[in-house]
Design a protein around this motif. Structure first.
Motif, PDB file in Angstrom:
ATOM      1  N   LEU A  40       0.860  -1.181   0.000  1.00 11.59           N
ATOM      2  CA  LEU A  40       0.000   0.000   0.000  1.00 11.59           C
ATOM      3  C   LEU A  40       0.895   1.228   0.000  1.00 11.59           C
ATOM      4  CD1 LEU A  40      -2.969   1.040   0.345  1.00 11.59           C
ATOM      5  CD2 LEU A  40      -2.499   1.089   2.788  1.00 11.59           C
ATOM      6  N   VAL A  41       0.600   2.185  -0.880  1.00 12.08           N
ATOM      7  CA  VAL A  41       1.400   3.405  -0.961  1.00 12.08           C
ATOM      8  C   VAL A  41       0.816   4.431  -0.005  1.00 12.08           C
ATOM      9  CG1 VAL A  41       2.234   5.254  -2.448  1.00 12.08           C
ATOM     10  CG2 VAL A  41       2.000   2.931  -3.355  1.00 12.08           C
ATOM     11  N   ARG A  42       1.642   4.894   0.929  1.00 13.19           N
ATOM     12  CA  ARG A  42       1.243   5.932   1.888  1.00 13.19           C
ATOM     13  C   ARG A  42       2.347   6.968   1.959  1.00 13.19           C
ATOM     14  NH1 ARG A  42      -2.169   3.495   6.276  1.00 13.19           N
ATOM     15  NH2 ARG A  42      -4.139   3.393   5.166  1.00 13.19           N
ATOM     16  N   ALA A  43       2.013   8.196   1.668  1.00 16.98           N
ATOM     17  CA  ALA A  43       2.966   9.315   1.749  1.00 16.98           C
ATOM     18  C   ALA A  43       4.271   8.993   1.012  1.00 16.98           C
ATOM     19  CB  ALA A  43       3.236   9.686   3.193  1.00 16.98           C
ATOM     20  N   ARG A  44       4.122   8.545  -0.219  1.00 21.16           N
ATOM     21  CA  ARG A  44       5.256   8.200  -1.088  1.00 21.16           C
ATOM     22  C   ARG A  44       6.118   7.057  -0.553  1.00 21.16           C
ATOM     23  NH1 ARG A  44       7.723  13.824  -1.842  1.00 21.16           N
ATOM     24  NH2 ARG A  44       5.854  14.797  -1.087  1.00 21.16           N
ATOM     25  N   LYS A  45       5.585   6.287   0.384  1.00 21.29           N
ATOM     26  CA  LYS A  45       6.258   5.106   0.915  1.00 21.29           C
ATOM     27  C   LYS A  45       5.382   3.897   0.666  1.00 21.29           C
ATOM     28  CE  LYS A  45       8.033   4.541   5.059  1.00 21.29           C
ATOM     29  NZ  LYS A  45       8.283   4.700   6.493  1.00 21.29           N
ATOM     30  N   ILE A  46       6.021   2.771   0.388  1.00 22.60           N
ATOM     31  CA  ILE A  46       5.264   1.530   0.245  1.00 22.60           C
ATOM     32  C   ILE A  46       5.341   0.789   1.578  1.00 22.60           C
ATOM     33  CG2 ILE A  46       5.095  -0.689  -0.917  1.00 22.60           C
ATOM     34  CD1 ILE A  46       6.256   0.649  -3.405  1.00 22.60           C
ATOM     35  N   ILE A  47       4.160   0.525   2.142  1.00 16.78           N
ATOM     36  CA  ILE A  47       4.088  -0.250   3.389  1.00 16.78           C
ATOM     37  C   ILE A  47       3.334  -1.542   3.106  1.00 16.78           C
ATOM     38  CG2 ILE A  47       4.166   1.803   4.862  1.00 16.78           C
ATOM     39  CD1 ILE A  47       1.111   1.373   5.279  1.00 16.78           C
ATOM     40  N   GLN A  48       3.464  -2.492   3.988  1.00 14.04           N
ATOM     41  CA  GLN A  48       2.746  -3.750   3.865  1.00 14.04           C
ATOM     42  C   GLN A  48       1.537  -3.701   4.797  1.00 14.04           C
ATOM     43  OE1 GLN A  48       3.422  -6.393   1.720  1.00 14.04           O
ATOM     44  NE2 GLN A  48       4.868  -4.938   0.846  1.00 14.04           N
ATOM     45  N   GLU A  49       0.349  -3.751   4.218  1.00 17.37           N
ATOM     46  CA  GLU A  49      -0.886  -3.727   4.990  1.00 17.37           C
ATOM     47  C   GLU A  49      -1.443  -5.148   5.069  1.00 17.37           C
ATOM     48  OE1 GLU A  49      -4.681  -2.335   3.170  1.00 17.37           O
ATOM     49  OE2 GLU A  49      -4.603  -0.885   4.819  1.00 17.37           O
ATOM     50  N   PRO A  50      -1.849  -5.599   6.268  1.00 20.33           N
ATOM     51  CA  PRO A  50      -2.411  -6.949   6.387  1.00 20.33           C
ATOM     52  C   PRO A  50      -3.643  -7.122   5.511  1.00 20.33           C
ATOM     53  CG  PRO A  50      -1.951  -6.032   8.549  1.00 20.33           C
ATOM     54  CD  PRO A  50      -1.779  -4.914   7.556  1.00 20.33           C
ATOM     55  N   LEU A  51      -3.704  -8.224   4.798  1.00 17.37           N
ATOM     56  CA  LEU A  51      -4.858  -8.541   3.968  1.00 17.37           C
ATOM     57  C   LEU A  51      -6.068  -8.859   4.846  1.00 17.37           C
ATOM     58  CD1 LEU A  51      -5.811  -9.002   1.026  1.00 17.37           C
ATOM     59  CD2 LEU A  51      -5.121 -11.392   1.293  1.00 17.37           C
ATOM     60  N   PHE A  52      -5.817  -9.509   5.987  1.00 16.89           N
ATOM     61  CA  PHE A  52      -6.858  -9.841   6.957  1.00 16.89           C
ATOM     62  C   PHE A  52      -6.546  -9.075   8.241  1.00 16.89           C
ATOM     63  CE2 PHE A  52      -6.400 -13.495   4.187  1.00 16.89           C
ATOM     64  CZ  PHE A  52      -7.706 -13.811   3.864  1.00 16.89           C
ATOM     65  N   PRO A  53      -7.140  -7.892   8.434  1.00 21.79           N
ATOM     66  CA  PRO A  53      -6.831  -7.111   9.636  1.00 21.79           C
ATOM     67  C   PRO A  53      -7.094  -7.901  10.917  1.00 21.79           C
ATOM     68  CG  PRO A  53      -8.095  -5.801   8.084  1.00 21.79           C
ATOM     69  CD  PRO A  53      -8.090  -7.212   7.560  1.00 21.79           C
ATOM     70  N   SER A  54      -6.145  -7.829  11.843  1.00 23.13           N
ATOM     71  CA  SER A  54      -6.207  -8.482  13.156  1.00 23.13           C
ATOM     72  C   SER A  54      -6.133 -10.003  13.102  1.00 23.13           C
ATOM     73  CB  SER A  54      -7.458  -8.051  13.928  1.00 23.13           C
ATOM     74  OG  SER A  54      -7.425  -6.669  14.180  1.00 23.13           O
ATOM     75  N   TYR A  55      -5.647 -10.574  11.991  1.00 23.57           N
ATOM     76  CA  TYR A  55      -5.489 -12.024  11.897  1.00 23.57           C
ATOM     77  C   TYR A  55      -4.017 -12.363  11.646  1.00 23.57           C
ATOM     78  CZ  TYR A  55     -10.455 -13.353  11.400  1.00 23.57           C
ATOM     79  OH  TYR A  55     -11.782 -13.590  11.598  1.00 23.57           O
ATOM     80  N   VAL A  56      -3.571 -13.415  12.319  1.00 25.86           N
ATOM     81  CA  VAL A  56      -2.292 -14.049  12.037  1.00 25.86           C
ATOM     82  C   VAL A  56      -2.595 -15.541  11.951  1.00 25.86           C
ATOM     83  CG1 VAL A  56       0.022 -14.569  12.903  1.00 25.86           C
ATOM     84  CG2 VAL A  56      -0.949 -12.295  13.261  1.00 25.86           C
ATOM     85  N   PHE A  57      -2.040 -16.205  10.959  1.00 27.74           N
ATOM     86  CA  PHE A  57      -2.238 -17.640  10.809  1.00 27.74           C
ATOM     87  C   PHE A  57      -1.058 -18.367  11.428  1.00 27.74           C
ATOM     88  CE2 PHE A  57      -4.528 -15.563   7.383  1.00 27.74           C
ATOM     89  CZ  PHE A  57      -5.794 -16.107   7.526  1.00 27.74           C
TER      90      PHE A  57
END
Length: 169
Positions: A40-57
């Motif tokens: 996800l591009v935020r403020a000219r930076k690419i960050i990694q946003e969770p596809l499933f918010p609040s989930y970890v497998f």
């Protein structure tokens, strides 16, 4: 000797925005885990946003569930019909495949009824739609579908089946 249970995938619910913290703790505890993330591009930076918010497998035998439950920022396992929901290996592989092969991936929820879940084979994964530029695949165990937008130049029709990025549907 006792029989060690084989590891299976479970979904773990975390406190909001704590997926990375929980993943780091699982790494320290040597718990195999997976946090699906999309760029996800935020403020000219690419960050990694969770596809499933609040989930970890997590991939663990049932006997090690206590390790997960005692981890900071873990709320609990995700439950289905009174038991921790088991995520089939093929659904984890499908999530990995979508994130690897498609740029624009999102998740859409759909209602699941207990009777439908019991009637469907555990190994089933259904393709819900292949249209001009979208591929939708059901993740039965999570009650959602993955949706990928694909440039039409990457899709071809071969004898009634569609091929996207070299994968037949």
């Amino acid at each position: 000797m006792f029989n060690e249970q084989p590891p299976v995938w479970y979904a773990v619910y975390t406190r909001p925005k704590c997926e990375k913290k929980v993943a780091d703790l699982f790494t320290r505890k040597k718990v195999e885990h997976y946090v699906p993330a999309k760029p996800l591009v935020r403020a000219r930076k690419i960050i990694q946003e969770p596809l499933f918010p609040s989930y970890v497998f997590v991939h663990i035998p049932e006997s090690r569930s206590w390790v997960v439950k005692e981890t900071d920022n873990v709320v609990n396992f995700v439950y289905w019909l009174g038991q921790p929901a088991v995520i089939p290996d093929h659904e984890i592989a499908l999530i990995r495949h979508f994130l690897r092969d498609y740029e624009d991936v999102s998740v859409e929820k759909f209602p699941i009824k207990a009777q439908e879940e019991e009637d469907r084979p555990a190994s089933s994964a259904r393709i819900l739609q292949i249209s001009r530029n979208r591929v939708k695949v059901e993740l039965n165990s999570l009650g959602c579908m993955l949706v990928a937008t694909v440039p039409s130049r990457e899709m071809t029709v071969i004898t009634g089946h569609k091929t996207v990025n070299g994968h037949h549907y």
